[in-house]
Design an enzyme around this catalytic site. Structure first.
Site, PDB file in Angstrom:
ATOM      1  CD  GLU A 443      -2.717   0.001  -0.529  1.00  0.00           C
ATOM      2  OE1 GLU A 443      -2.640   1.187  -0.877  1.00  0.00           O
ATOM      3  OE2 GLU A 443      -3.049  -0.897  -1.298  1.00  0.00           O
TER       4      GLU A 443
HETATM    5  C1  LIG Z   1       2.466  -9.843   0.386  1.00  0.00           C
HETATM    6  C2  LIG Z   1       2.245  -8.726  -0.576  1.00  0.00           C
HETATM    7  C3  LIG Z   1       0.944  -8.372  -0.926  1.00  0.00           C
HETATM    8  C4  LIG Z   1       0.726  -7.356  -1.859  1.00  0.00           C
HETATM    9  N1  LIG Z   1      -0.559  -7.081  -2.269  1.00  0.00           N
HETATM   10  C5  LIG Z   1      -0.735  -6.260  -3.347  1.00  0.00           C
HETATM   11  C6  LIG Z   1      -2.024  -6.129  -3.950  1.00  0.00           C
HETATM   12  O1  LIG Z   1      -3.037  -6.679  -3.470  1.00  0.00           O
HETATM   13  N2  LIG Z   1      -2.126  -5.375  -5.069  1.00  0.00           N
HETATM   14  C7  LIG Z   1      -1.055  -4.745  -5.628  1.00  0.00           C
HETATM   15  O2  LIG Z   1      -1.216  -4.082  -6.644  1.00  0.00           O
HETATM   16  N3  LIG Z   1       0.169  -4.833  -5.076  1.00  0.00           N
HETATM   17  C8  LIG Z   1       0.354  -5.580  -3.939  1.00  0.00           C
HETATM   18  N4  LIG Z   1       1.606  -5.706  -3.387  1.00  0.00           N
HETATM   19  C9  LIG Z   1       2.711  -4.941  -3.963  1.00  0.00           C
HETATM   20  C10 LIG Z   1       3.193  -3.822  -3.052  1.00  0.00           C
HETATM   21  O3  LIG Z   1       2.256  -2.791  -2.979  1.00  0.00           O
HETATM   22  C11 LIG Z   1       4.568  -3.374  -3.595  1.00  0.00           C
HETATM   23  O4  LIG Z   1       5.482  -4.405  -3.261  1.00  0.00           O
HETATM   24  C12 LIG Z   1       5.015  -2.061  -3.037  1.00  0.00           C
HETATM   25  O5  LIG Z   1       4.199  -1.024  -3.517  1.00  0.00           O
HETATM   26  C13 LIG Z   1       6.465  -1.731  -3.385  1.00  0.00           C
HETATM   27  O6  LIG Z   1       6.734  -1.964  -4.745  1.00  0.00           O
HETATM   28  P1  LIG Z   1       7.989  -2.871  -5.157  1.00  0.00           P
HETATM   29  O7  LIG Z   1       7.913  -4.127  -4.374  1.00  0.00           O
HETATM   30  O8  LIG Z   1       8.044  -2.979  -6.620  1.00  0.00           O
HETATM   31  O9  LIG Z   1       9.243  -2.054  -4.639  1.00  0.00           O
HETATM   32  P2  LIG Z   1       9.984  -0.875  -5.431  1.00  0.00           P
HETATM   33  O10 LIG Z   1       8.982   0.078  -5.959  1.00  0.00           O
HETATM   34  O11 LIG Z   1      10.938  -1.484  -6.358  1.00  0.00           O
HETATM   35  O12 LIG Z   1      10.781  -0.173  -4.253  1.00  0.00           O
HETATM   36  C14 LIG Z   1      11.972  -0.715  -3.690  1.00  0.00           C
HETATM   37  C15 LIG Z   1      12.456   0.203  -2.581  1.00  0.00           C
HETATM   38  O13 LIG Z   1      12.758   1.498  -3.137  1.00  0.00           O
HETATM   39  C16 LIG Z   1      12.083   2.500  -2.417  1.00  0.00           C
HETATM   40  N5  LIG Z   1      11.693   3.587  -3.314  1.00  0.00           N
HETATM   41  C17 LIG Z   1      11.104   3.503  -4.531  1.00  0.00           C
HETATM   42  N6  LIG Z   1      10.862   4.723  -5.013  1.00  0.00           N
HETATM   43  C18 LIG Z   1      11.309   5.609  -4.100  1.00  0.00           C
HETATM   44  C19 LIG Z   1      11.333   7.023  -4.003  1.00  0.00           C
HETATM   45  N7  LIG Z   1      10.829   7.810  -4.957  1.00  0.00           N
HETATM   46  N8  LIG Z   1      11.890   7.590  -2.910  1.00  0.00           N
HETATM   47  C20 LIG Z   1      12.382   6.823  -1.916  1.00  0.00           C
HETATM   48  N9  LIG Z   1      12.373   5.481  -1.936  1.00  0.00           N
HETATM   49  C21 LIG Z   1      11.835   4.889  -3.013  1.00  0.00           C
HETATM   50  C22 LIG Z   1      10.867   1.815  -1.826  1.00  0.00           C
HETATM   51  O14 LIG Z   1      10.382   2.511  -0.686  1.00  0.00           O
HETATM   52  C23 LIG Z   1      11.439   0.442  -1.487  1.00  0.00           C
HETATM   53  O15 LIG Z   1      12.064   0.474  -0.235  1.00  0.00           O
HETATM   54  C24 LIG Z   1       1.830  -6.669  -2.413  1.00  0.00           C
HETATM   55  C25 LIG Z   1       3.131  -6.998  -2.030  1.00  0.00           C
HETATM   56  C26 LIG Z   1       3.334  -8.022  -1.142  1.00  0.00           C
HETATM   57  C27 LIG Z   1       4.758  -8.404  -0.810  1.00  0.00           C
END
Ligand SMILES: Cc1cc2nc3c(=O)[nH]c(=O)nc-3n(C[C@H](O)[C@H](O)[C@H](O)COP(=O)(O)OP(=O)(O)OC[C@H]3O[C@@H](n4cnc5c(N)ncnc54)[C@H](O)[C@@H]3O)c2cc1C
Length: 598
Positions: A443
């Site tokens: 989220e």
């Molecule tokens: C168990 C689980 C359930 C989930 N359920 C859903 C769901 O129902 N629907 C759905 O759509 N998604 C879902 N997600 C996805 C979740 O919302 C994403 O994992 C999350 O938004 C982060 O995206 P990412 O994993 O690609 O990390 P990335 O976007 O690759 O980020 C990696 C790191 O970089 C940091 N970062 C990225 N951009 C910036 C910035 N501009 N400034 C500072 N730091 C930054 C982030 O904070 C993070 O620490 C789920 C994930 C999990 C693990």
């Protein structure tokens, strides 16, 4: 196995003694008839459902997990989950706060929120199956066409169908502008969607006959980035004009993620293979609808960690009373035993009180936020609706990130109370820690929440919304500023309020010259703001407790409140001083580090 007693007394205290929610609710025509007894009775029954039906499935569900069948793409949830869901639907729990127009019971949102806190305590992973439906329901209720509402909302409010939110793709998490899933218009006005989503919670399961996916995708002529994203309803089974289920749609589960916690909630890879969808809202304006769902989900995620903090605290407290190790530093206390209960040790108390202070402060903030959401939608006065919406927008990232960061610290501290036994599965503590960890990630990660708070919500309007919260503190100071007994609670928040005004202006100025300054300070800033908000609610809770004690009330509940308030202001709130100091060190110590991070 962990035990759980629904914290009904504390919920009633916050609703009826601190926030006086009945007056606010009865001022809204939709809730004019509601009374406190009804709310309390519903929550009592809700607590039974959580502790008697969901809690016994928590460890077994975590151990068994969900299973995926490659041939049929079907997913089976752990034993007992389906039956528990049927009980949830039969009990009318899904419809609690949905609109009567769509088959709901129309109860205030705060009732649903407290009910969900209890379900999250008992079994967060199970509660996510129905939980996501509320956000999808809200998005469709706000942005759906009359036909879409007629086709979906009744079945979603009854719990017959569940909902999901499909945003994330392998290359696109935080940055939704990178999204690739395509939606091609068809002659009949529908769209065909093709692409891959990952990490979709409750994306496939065996609990209901249909699943209503809300999917973000791009139209062929969409502008690049986030401004070219549209929102679609993509049901697992198409819905016929008479409401019956039609053909299986081209959206299916391609596999499950194996993960650290919430193991009994499906995290699905979702394949869209020419799936039929209908557009929600305007083309390329998908984020408007999705934000309704995301804001609901952000509040819901804060509530998840509130539930875990409460249940971890209850179990750690019970253990600390039973477990005997070493003697008290001030001499034996349990002289009939070979050692004293570990509750005599100051640091064990610190860990327990930290969890208690975070749980009760978090509950006050959650309840306050639910009331803001209620007023934003239902208050007859437009000015109140607007003001409530603005304040809630500022508090939402604090609810999401501050409560979940606290939840991680609190569940970890409560595990520590158990010593090595906390690390062993059978006590249930290690599961609370594992489950709590995801709440800081999904989220919108907590970093993203902090950027949203400082960059958009605070600096974006020159601190105007912060001033609105400052007004609440100002009212409390005006009421209690000369009351010596309240000074220990009022002085710290009044001082922090003043410091924050200066601190915010300073960050705004630095950020204007170099945007990395905002990125470097935001996480610290959110924690300071979180304490300002918690401090305000702890002061209000202390105010009620002091008044009750002064009036001769001998209920130990009020003494406990005061003791916890004192602990909060003495041991947790002062981290704001360090946080403001670290925030002020600026971006250079982070960004001028290429050699260190080479
Ligand atoms: C168990 C689980 C359930 C989930 N359920 C859903 C769901 O129902 N629907 C759905 O759509 N998604 C879902 N997600 C996805 C979740 O919302 C994403 O994992 C999350 O938004 C982060 O995206 P990412 O994993 O690609 O990390 P990335 O976007 O690759 O980020 C990696 C790191 O970089 C940091 N970062 C990225 N951009 C910036 C910035 N501009 N400034 C500072 N730091 C930054 C982030 O904070 C993070 O620490 C789920 C994930 C999990 C693990």
């Amino acid at each position: 196995m962990a035990t759980y007693t629904p914290p009904l007394r504390d919920m009633q205290f916050i609703m009826h003694e601190v926030l006086n929610v009945m007056a606010d609710l009865q001022a809204m025509p939709v809730h004019a008839e509601i009374d406190a007894d009804t709310i309390n009775a519903v929550l009592e029954e809700g607590g039974k459902f959580a502790s008697e039906v969901l809690l016994p499935l928590n460890i077994s569900g975590d151990t068994e997990g969900c299973t995926y069948d490659t041939a049929s793409h079907a997913v089976t949830t752990p034993a007992g989950y389906k039956e528990a869901y049927a009980q949830y639907v039969d009990g009318g729990w899904a419809a609690l706060s949905c609109e009567p127009e769509f088959g709901g019971q129309g109860l205030p949102l705060i009732v649903n929120q407290c009910f969900y806190e209890m379900m999250n305590s008992a079994n967060q992973a199970w509660a996510m199956y129905p939980g996501l439906t509320h956000g999808a329901y809200a998005a469709l209720e706000t942005h759906g066409t009359p036909e879409q509402k007629a086709a979906y909302l009744h079945k979603m409010s009854s719990g017959e169908w569940t909902g999901t939110m499909c945003l994330t793709e392998p290359h696109c998490g935080t940055d939704l502008g990178l999204m690739r899933t395509k939606a091609e218009p068809q002659v009949d006005g529908s769209y065909k969607l093709t692409g891959n989503k990952i990490f979709i919670s409750a994306g496939e399961h065996d609990l209901t006959s249909n699943i209503i996916h809300l999917v973000l995708a791009r139209l062929p002529d969409a502008p690049p980035g986030i401004k070219g994203v549209s929102l679609f309803i993509v049901p697992k089974f198409l819905v016929n004009a008479d409401g019956s289920l039609g053909a299986r749609n081209g959206i299916y589960c391609g596999g499950l993620e194996h993960k650290m916690g919430i193991k009994s909630n499906v995290t699905a890879q979702i394949v869209l293979d020419g799936a039929v969808g209908t557009l929600v809202g305007q083309p390329n304006k998908g984020m408007q609808g999705m934000f309704v769902m995301m804001n609901a989900a952000r509040l819901g995620v804060g509530n998840q960690s509130l539930g875990l903090t409460e249940v971890a605290f209850q179990n750690a407290l019970a253990y600390a009373k039973e477990r005997i190790q070493m003697r008290s530093l001030t001499g034996p206390k349990a002289t009939d035993k070979p050692a004293d209960p570990i509750l005599v040790h100051p640091d064990v108390r610190r860990m327990l009180l930290t969890a208690k202070a975070y749980a009760e402060g978090g509950r006050a903030l959650m309840c306050f936020s639910s009331m803001l959401l209620e007023k934003e939608h239902h208050h007859p006065d437009e000015a109140v609706r607007k003001e409530s919406g603005e304040l809630l927008a500022m508090l939402t990232p604090i609810v999401k990130a501050f409560i979940t960061d606290n939840g991680w610290a609190a569940t970890s501290g409560c595990l520590q109370v158990f010593g090595g036994h906390g690390y062993i599965k059978e006590w249930g503590m290690e599961q609370f820690v594992r489950d709590a960890r995801i709440n800081m990630i999904y989220e919108g990660t907590n970093t993203i929440q902090s950027l949203d708070l400082l960059g958009r919500k605070i600096l974006g309007n020159n601190g105007a919304t912060l001033k609105k919260f400052g007004k609440l503190i100002g009212t409390l100071v005006a009421e209690e500023g000369v009351n010596e007994k309240m000074a220990e609670f009022i002085t710290p928040i009044a001082m922090l309020g003043e410091q924050m005004t200066k601190f915010t202006t300073e960050l705004g100025f630095k950020g204007f010259q170099n945007p990395d300054e905002v990125g470097a300070a935001a996480v610290d800033y959110l924690r300071v703001a979180g304490h300002l908000v918690f401090g305000y609610f702890w002061a209000r809770m202390a105010q009620v407790a002091l008044r009750q004690i002064a009036a001769g009330n001998t209920d130990p509940f009020y003494v406990a409140k005061l003791q916890t308030a004192r602990f909060y202001f003495a041991k947790l709130f002062p981290e704001t001083t360090t946080l403001m100091r670290t925030a002020r060190t600026g971006s250079k110590v982070l960004m001028d580090t290429d050699a260190a991070l080479a």
